[in-house]
Design an enzyme around this catalytic site. Structure first.
Site, short mmCIF file in Angstrom:
data_model
loop_
_atom_site.label_atom_id
_atom_site.label_comp_id
_atom_site.label_asym_id
_atom_site.label_seq_id
_atom_site.Cartn_x
_atom_site.Cartn_y
_atom_site.Cartn_z
N ASP A 1 -41.41 2.98 5.43
CA ASP A 1 -40.08 2.36 5.30
C ASP A 1 -39.48 2.82 3.96
OD1 ASP A 1 -37.96 0.72 5.91
OD2 ASP A 1 -38.93 -1.12 5.26
N GLU B 1 -35.71 6.90 2.22
CA GLU B 1 -34.52 7.77 2.19
C GLU B 1 -34.46 8.61 0.92
OE1 GLU B 1 -34.59 4.54 3.06
OE2 GLU B 1 -34.54 5.03 5.19
#
Ligand SMILES: *[C@@H]1O[C@H](CO)[C@@H](O)[C@H](O)[C@H]1NC(C)=O
Ligand SMILES: *[C@@H]1O[C@H](CO)[C@@H](O)[C@H](O)[C@H]1NC(C)=O
Ligand SMILES: *[C@@H]1O[C@H](CO)[C@@H](O)[C@H](O)[C@H]1NC(C)=O
Ligand SMILES: *[C@@H]1O[C@H](CO)[C@@H](O)[C@H](O)[C@H]1NC(C)=O
Length: 959
Positions: free
Chosen positions: A536, A539
């Site tokens: 998770d 990015e």
């Protein structure tokens, strides 16, 4: 790795946007024209188009009388003389239809004025329905015949050509590159590669391992033609050889620009039927109504018109004769892709080079196969990963977790994998678990294993840098190995902030990072025997902009062009400073590959830890090639009916991107779900390739076992249906792994012709492979609903009768316990009796459903192995069985018989669409004592079989 970065990085750091002071007169004109722009907008809204037109004519008269057609370009040192400055009345400007205008001022950080526009050699014509410089119909656009680059020389080779291009008209962007080279390579008969780069200096190129073909082909063997002029203005046209249809055509699209931080190229599209270009939340069919898609990986709960978690600059375009082709731009920089009504598409990227691959299909699924042949085929998931996954953020501790596991078992819910979100960690620290709150977690995981279940937990990339020295190996080892991303000046790790507070970020392109990451994972695995890892926040997400100390001021932080990313004109928003340094290049270049690189390192760690066992990695951030190592979930969705709908285009797109193991958080992540929403979602979720129910912190439990009996029954039925279908799903994964075929497909892949205008737009329904059509319910209080049935014979899964559809919408009964599932005539689908885990289900008897075509034929296949060995296919430790029906006989062919450890017993065969009642049924030429024929349904059922599937068999019904 083919990155030649050092040169490039130093160049990027040391070049500055140079502007020479404009002379007084030009400043005055600018001021005047700025006022004119503002005034024009005001006027536009006040008095409408007629007024504007009169006003523009008047002011242009004033402006033109002041200016000459000689301008000093204020952005470069060169003095440029424009001889044929376009004016709006000239044919190069006025003969352009509104929808074909090619934006000459896309999202520049400069304010647009008509003077600046004209100075760039472009046409200026205000348009009432849009604002200048921000999208929609452009006010400033390229004239017909805009030159840019001209062809200097063209050299043909046996499998391609090399073209030298020279800049003749400055673009207006800083640091134009004067000499560029275009290399064209005929990779294969279906694949064209063309690459445009700086002839004199190497630049950053994407460090993605591609599967290059070793034997290039000559121009007699290719399915396409390439047309480049030998002199004059550059363009590239690629046609399909057999039909002459456009595959790529830059001639009348946005011109080539190749400056240091702004690179552009446009192409005409064949039709407005274009798909792909992720990651975005939109309909599966991308709108050509001036759609701007920003690509810059971002931690953002999915919403429309913004950049999201991943980058996929790949699209599929349909030609007007139903052939399809694909185009992939291999570029990892922040970019914008604009699609306009022409229909045409423009790439605008902030760095790297232009590296294109074109795939000629012509069948849509072949386009995807050809794309994944290049970027890598999807991994073969472990069988258990196709079961049901359950997760929530905050189980409240070990007792909460145990309670859920127990109630799921007590409720007899098929359920394979238990997950944990960040609450299992001590202080949100990676590679720790909270020994107080989650005391006994290792035992819970052992217990899952004893029940044939599996365990996956979350790991975030951010590593806390505020622990006591010597107490937290994740940070200490990272410092020792020097593997963290560094500040722009190399002065130590860049520090951001994530769940544990301040954190450093491993550079997953560092050559020593895999060892570092593997050691941490191994040490944790020695305590908690996880079977997969959940990536998770990769990015990477950062709760502060850039870093805890901000970002420096340089050309990477403030590029002249920023795509329309969320939070305005800055790349650092919710992530790291663009100019921070990774081992092989800057974060500016590598940002979009952070999640990809983390997934590669994580998969490698799991392979080391688990030996020959397959594992599961699920990543939020992805890039082309991610599907080789990871699956994906669509991020932080909401418990809403709309989010059920959005999940379908998302899942269709990721199947096109070569990441078929994908699903949305079932029942919704944020927000309170309810029994109706959650049970409808479990019904459609049963057809997500990756099926996980996940819930955010602070919301009521939404695991299937928490609901009332009636709701539980609906959910259990959905799960049992999925588990019944798993042998077929697993076979689809095999095909995806070896051929690159999509698992989830839109209707038009299979039905492109007869239902042209309908199937191309449908993204509320989808298919599993070529055999099953799913029509989910995504609205409240629904008891009936429209669904499209393509022209074919379709069997209802439940009542097994067929409809000969003519291609159109029909009204389905959709009571709340009902899943609308159709079988395409001609399919043979392998099934298995379900069970509460895949471990148990795998021991059950197989079943076969054969849905006959109008001509009484059908075919299908079954792939089977032990479900866990990584090298099963490599060593041939698998069985592949083909099934066919013709002339009232179903027979199997053993294509491969390499897996003998477990028996495969066929218990039942159902044949749908047997028009005439059989007089007798034989199995391997022996007459069977019992079989069951239904006159109403025209269904033949042969059960109570006990047949070894690894031997060929023959079932005949005699009429
Ligand atoms: C561009 O190429 C020409 C030859 O075609 C050469 O004379 C010139 O020096 C090159 N310019 C640069 C900036 O490399
Ligand atoms: C330019 O190309 C055209 C055809 O592509 C050719 O007819 C013409 O002779 C070329 N001109 C020069 C100067 O090479
Ligand atoms: C295109 O988008 C604009 C702005 O959103 C809208 O006004 C217009 O109706 C759209 N055109 C079409 C053909 O959908
Ligand atoms: C990787 O580790 C090896 C062994 O410790 C070391 O010699 C090498 O310099 C490291 N590489 C980098 C780029 O830090």
């Amino acid at each position: 790795m083919k990155c030649k970065v050092d040169l490039d990085c130093s160049r990027l750091e040391h070049t500055h946007v140079k502007t020479v002071a404009a002379d007084q007169r030009s400043e005055n004109i600018e001021r005047l024209s700025k006022m004119k722009t503002i005034f024009t907008i005001l006027l536009a809204s006040m008095i409408g188009f007629v007024g504007i037109y009169v006003y523009i004519k008047l002011s242009d008269y004033l402006l033109n009388s002041e200016s000459t057609d000689q301008h000093t370009d204020t952005r470069t040192h060169h003095k440029i003389v424009y001889h044929n400055l376009p004016v709006e009345s000239s044919p190069q400007c006025s003969n352009i239809p509104i929808g074909n205008r090619r934006d000459c001022w896309p999202g520049s950080t400069d304010l647009l004025t008509d003077h600046k526009c004209i100075q760039k050699g472009c046409c200026w014509q205000p348009y009432i329905g849009s604002s200048p410089g921000v999208g929609g119909v452009p006010w400033c656009f390229y004239p017909i015949g805009y030159q840019g680059y001209v062809v200097q020389s063209l050299q043909k080779a046996s499998s391609g050509m090399t073209v030298q291009l020279k800049l003749v008209q400055p673009s207006g962007w800083p640091n134009d590159i004067n000499n560029i080279t275009l290399d064209i390579t005929y990779d294969s008969s279906e694949r064209l590669h063309f690459k445009i780069y700086d002839s004199n200096k190497s630049r950053y190129e994407v460090p993605l391992p591609l599967h290059q073909t070793s034997n290039k082909v000559t121009d007699t063997d290719i399915n396409y033609n390439v047309d480049i002029p030998t002199n004059g203005t550059f363009y590239i046209k690629v046609y399909r050889k057999s039909t002459g249809k456009i595959l790529f055509d830059s001639q009348e699209a946005s011109p080539l620009i190749f400056s240091d931080q702004f690179i552009q190229l446009g192409t005409q599209l064949s039709t407005e039927f274009i798909y792909g270009l992720g990651e975005h939340r939109s309909s599966f069919l991308v709108s050509t109504n001036w759609t701007k898609l920003a690509i810059w990986n971002r931690d953002q709960p999915p919403k429309r018109k913004t950049n999201l978690y991943g980058s996929h600059p790949f699209y599929l375009n349909v030609e007007d004769d139903t052939n399809s082709h694909g185009v992939f731009l291999l570029n990892s920089n922040a970019m914008e892709i604009e699609i306009q009504p022409t229909p045409a598409l423009t790439y605008r990227t902030t760095g790297g080079i232009l590296d294109f691959y074109i795939f000629t299909g012509p069948i849509p699924d072949q386009v995807v196969q050809q794309y994944t042949e290049l970027i890598g085929r999807p991994f073969m998931p472990p069988y258990w990963a196709l079961g049901f996954h359950l997760c929530r953020w905050d189980y409240g501790g070990i007792d909460g977790l145990k309670k859920v596991i127990k109630r799921m078992r007590d409720a007899n819910m098929p359920y394979d994998v238990q997950w944990n979100d960040i609450d299992y960690m001590r202080g949100h620290l990676d590679w720790t678990y909270d020994q107080h709150k989650y005391n006994g977690l290792p035992n819970v995981v052992d217990d899952l294993h004893k029940h044939g279940q599996h365990y996956v937990m979350i790991v975030d990339p951010g590593i806390s840098n505020t622990q006591k020295p010597g107490s937290y190996p994740a940070y200490d080892n990272g410092i020792d190995g020097d593997i963290f991303i560094k500040k722009h000046d190399n002065s130590g790790p860049i520090i951001g902030m994530v769940w544990p507070g301040n954190t450093a970020f491993p550079d997953f392109f560092h050559p020593n990072v895999t060892t570092y990451w593997t050691n941490l994972a191994q040490t944790f695995h020695n305590q908690v025997e996880f079977d997969g890892l959940w990536m998770d926040m990769n990015e990477p997400s950062n709760f502060v902009s850039g870093s805890v100390t901000g970002c420096p001021d340089n050309n990477l932080e403030n590029p002249p062009f920023v795509p329309p990313v969320l939070d305005g004109k800055t790349l650092r928003s919710r992530t790291l400073c663009a100019s921070s340094r990774q081992h092989i290049s800057t974060h500016y270049n590598l940002h979009n590959m952070y999640g990809y690189s983390e997934s590669v390192a994580t998969k490698s760690a799991l392979n080391t830890i688990l030996g020959n066992k397959r594992s599961l990695v699920i990543s939020r951030s992805t890039f082309p090639g991610s599907g080789v190592v990871t699956g994906h979930w669509t991020g932080d969705n909401t418990a809403s009916w709309d989010d059920i709908y959005w999940s379908i285009p998302e899942i269709l797109s990721f199947n096109m991107f070569g990441i078929p193991l994908v699903g949305a958080d079932i029942c919704g992540f944020t927000g309170e779900t309810n029994a109706e929403l959650c049970s409808r979602w479990m019904q459609v979720g049963a057809f997500y390739p990756f099926m996980r129910n996940h819930n955010s912190v602070g919301f009521k439990d939404q695991d299937p076992a928490i609901f009332d009996e009636a709701t539980q029954t609906i959910m259990r039925d959905a799960l049992n249906l999925r588990y019944t279908l798993l042998p077929y799903l697993y076979t689809l994964f095999y095909r995806s792994h070896v051929n690159g075929s999509s698992i989830i497909r839109p209707l038009f892949y299979q039905y492109p012709v007869s239902d042209y205008n309908n199937t191309y737009k449908i993204d509320t329904q989808f298919m599993w492979g070529t055999c099953l059509l799913i029509t989910p319910v995504a609205s409240q209080d629904t008891t009936t609903g429209l669904g499209y049935l393509p022209r074919d014979r379709w069997y209802d899964w439940f009542n097994q009768t067929y409809i000969d559809a003519t291609g159109g919408f029909i009204n389905f009964d959709l009571p709340k316990q009902h899943i609308n599932l159709q079988i395409r005539a001609g399919s043979i689908i392998p099934l298995q009796q379900p069970a509460v885990t895949t471990t148990l289900a795998r021991k059950n008897k197989f079943m076969i459903i054969s849905a006959l075509s109008v001509h009484g034929e059908a075919n299908g296949e079954l792939y089977w192995d032990d479900g866990v060995s990584r090298d099963a296919i490599f060593w041939g430790h698998y069985n592949l069985i083909k099934f066919n029906v013709s002339q009232s006989t179903l027979f199997s062919t053993i294509v491969k018989s390499g897996y003998k450890t477990e028996s495969m017993v066929l218990g039942e065969v159902k044949v749908l669409g047997v028009e005439i009642a059989p007089t007798s049924v034989t199995f391997n030429n022996q007459v069977l004592p019992t079989s069951d024929y239904s006159y109403t349904n025209k269904t033949l059922v042969v059960d109570k079989l006990s047949v070894n599937l690894t031997e060929p068999f023959k079932l005949s019904w005699l009429v």
